[in-house]
Design an enzyme around this catalytic site. Structure first.
Site, mmCIF file in Angstrom:
data_model
loop_
_atom_site.group_PDB
_atom_site.id
_atom_site.type_symbol
_atom_site.label_atom_id
_atom_site.label_comp_id
_atom_site.label_asym_id
_atom_site.label_seq_id
_atom_site.Cartn_x
_atom_site.Cartn_y
_atom_site.Cartn_z
ATOM 1 N N GLU A 204 0.849 -1.188 0.000
ATOM 2 C CA GLU A 204 0.000 0.000 0.000
ATOM 3 C C GLU A 204 0.886 1.240 0.000
ATOM 4 O O GLU A 204 1.897 1.302 0.697
ATOM 5 C CB GLU A 204 -0.898 0.039 1.233
ATOM 6 N N ALA B 261 -7.195 13.013 2.633
ATOM 7 C CA ALA B 261 -7.998 13.268 3.830
ATOM 8 C C ALA B 261 -9.420 13.630 3.436
ATOM 9 O O ALA B 261 -9.663 14.410 2.516
ATOM 10 C CB ALA B 261 -7.377 14.393 4.637
ATOM 11 N N ARG C 239 -15.720 2.712 3.743
ATOM 12 C CA ARG C 239 -16.552 3.798 4.254
ATOM 13 C C ARG C 239 -15.708 5.054 4.424
ATOM 14 O O ARG C 239 -16.102 6.152 4.061
ATOM 15 C CB ARG C 239 -17.178 3.420 5.597
ATOM 16 N N GLY C 240 -14.521 4.895 4.998
ATOM 17 C CA GLY C 240 -13.655 6.032 5.258
ATOM 18 C C GLY C 240 -13.898 6.622 6.636
ATOM 19 O O GLY C 240 -14.922 6.341 7.278
ATOM 20 N N TYR D 5 -11.350 -6.336 9.832
ATOM 21 C CA TYR D 5 -10.641 -6.029 11.076
ATOM 22 C C TYR D 5 -10.505 -7.291 11.921
ATOM 23 O O TYR D 5 -11.498 -7.763 12.491
ATOM 24 C CB TYR D 5 -11.405 -4.963 11.860
ATOM 25 N N HIS E 100 -14.054 -4.082 14.132
ATOM 26 C CA HIS E 100 -14.047 -2.643 13.864
ATOM 27 C C HIS E 100 -14.276 -1.892 15.171
ATOM 28 O O HIS E 100 -15.069 -2.333 16.022
ATOM 29 C CB HIS E 100 -15.144 -2.288 12.862
ATOM 30 N N GLN F 180 -7.088 -4.862 8.323
ATOM 31 C CA GLN F 180 -6.390 -3.773 8.988
ATOM 32 C C GLN F 180 -5.154 -4.360 9.658
ATOM 33 O O GLN F 180 -5.039 -5.587 9.816
ATOM 34 C CB GLN F 180 -7.320 -3.131 10.019
#
Length: 285
Positions: free
Chosen positions: A16, A50, A105-106, A143, A147, A174
């Protein structure tokens, strides 16, 4: 190439990266991309800016990765987007021959009211599938420890099943620091009927403040072994970098020995760290 097709052939290894800030020329990240693509990952994913408003930079960086003969995946966080903005991004991805989307989702951005057109990543995934069919490969996030907004891991896995049923073809976790958490998550996901490939997300720790911030954001726990590393080497950046790389390699070797579908390295745009890891595990993939 759709990255979901790779898992039937090999253990997938990916990176990433993130785009530069808007005030910094995008070309400044190109040397990093060239070095990372030279390590021959199966793909490199590109984060968004952002507030989910860095989509154009994401597409531009992803396009550069494609030009380096490396597959790519573009992050698409939806919390601040409406349907027209998503469709516009999909068209840009189409024009740049980018087939893989990491649908998220962010995070909420202070001072920006979420549009809530897509309250969850599963809503975005369903919308992309409805609009484009199988044109894009859709990757989802997951996750291993649940989450932060979920009450329990079981509840989070129920939501993850909805995400997969909506059209996610593969998942990337994650960051986590205890492989036992990952294996427990895999077992529970399988029990819930989730059958898509799951890549393990690994972040090599090179900076104490950085990892403390990331852990706060994503809710990952630090095992005692890792806490001792931070305590002993946190004052020495070089020592912590080397210890963090060694810890990540140890995690990855164990994951590979246990048949993980893939490993996704959060490089933080650091080719040196990525190179050290790639060199250490290359013969194991």
């Amino acid at each position: 190439m759709k990255t979901c097709d790779l898992f039937s052939k090999k253990t997938v290894f990916s990176f990433e990266v993130f785009p530069p800030k808007k005030e910094i020329p995008v070309e400044t990240v190109y040397p990093t991309l060239e070095k990372l693509s030279g390590l021959h990952p199966d793909f490199i994913s590109v984060t968004c800016g952002a507030g989910g408003k860095g989509g154009n930079l994401t597409v531009e960086v992803a396009s550069k990765i494609k030009s380096l003969n490396c597959e790519t995946a573009a992050h698409l966080p939806c919390i601040n987007l409406d349907k027209d903005e998503v469709l516009d991004t999909l068209q840009k991805l189409r024009e740049h021959r980018i087939e893989n989307i990491l649908a998220l989702r962010g995070d909420k951005t202070p001072g920006i009211e979420p549009k809530c057109v897509f309250p969850h990543a599963s809503d975005l995934i369903a919308f992309i599938r409805q609009q484009t069919g199988d044109e894009f490969n859709i990757i989802g996030a997951c996750y291993p420890e649940g989450h932060p907004n979920s009450k329990t891991l079981a509840e989070d896995i129920d939501h993850l099943k909805i995400k997969v049923d909506a059209g996610a073809s593969e998942l990337i976790t994650q960051l986590f620091f205890d492989n036992r958490d990952f294996y427990n998550f895999l077992d529970k996901s399988t029990q819930a009927g989730i059958r898509v490939p799951i890549e393990a997300g690994i972040m090599p720790v090179t900076n104490k403040k950085q990892i403390e911030r990331m852990v706060t954001l994503c809710g990952a726990t630090l095992p005692l072994k890792f806490q001792k590393i931070l305590t002993r080497y946190g004052h020495d950046n070089t020592a912590l970098r080397d210890a963090g790389i060694a810890y990540a390699i140890d995690q990855i070797v164990d994951l590979l020995a246990n048949g993980v579908d893939g490993v996704h390295i959060y490089t933080m745009n650091n080719p040196y760290v990525a190179t050290r890891i790639a060199d250490a595990i290359r013969t194991l993939l």
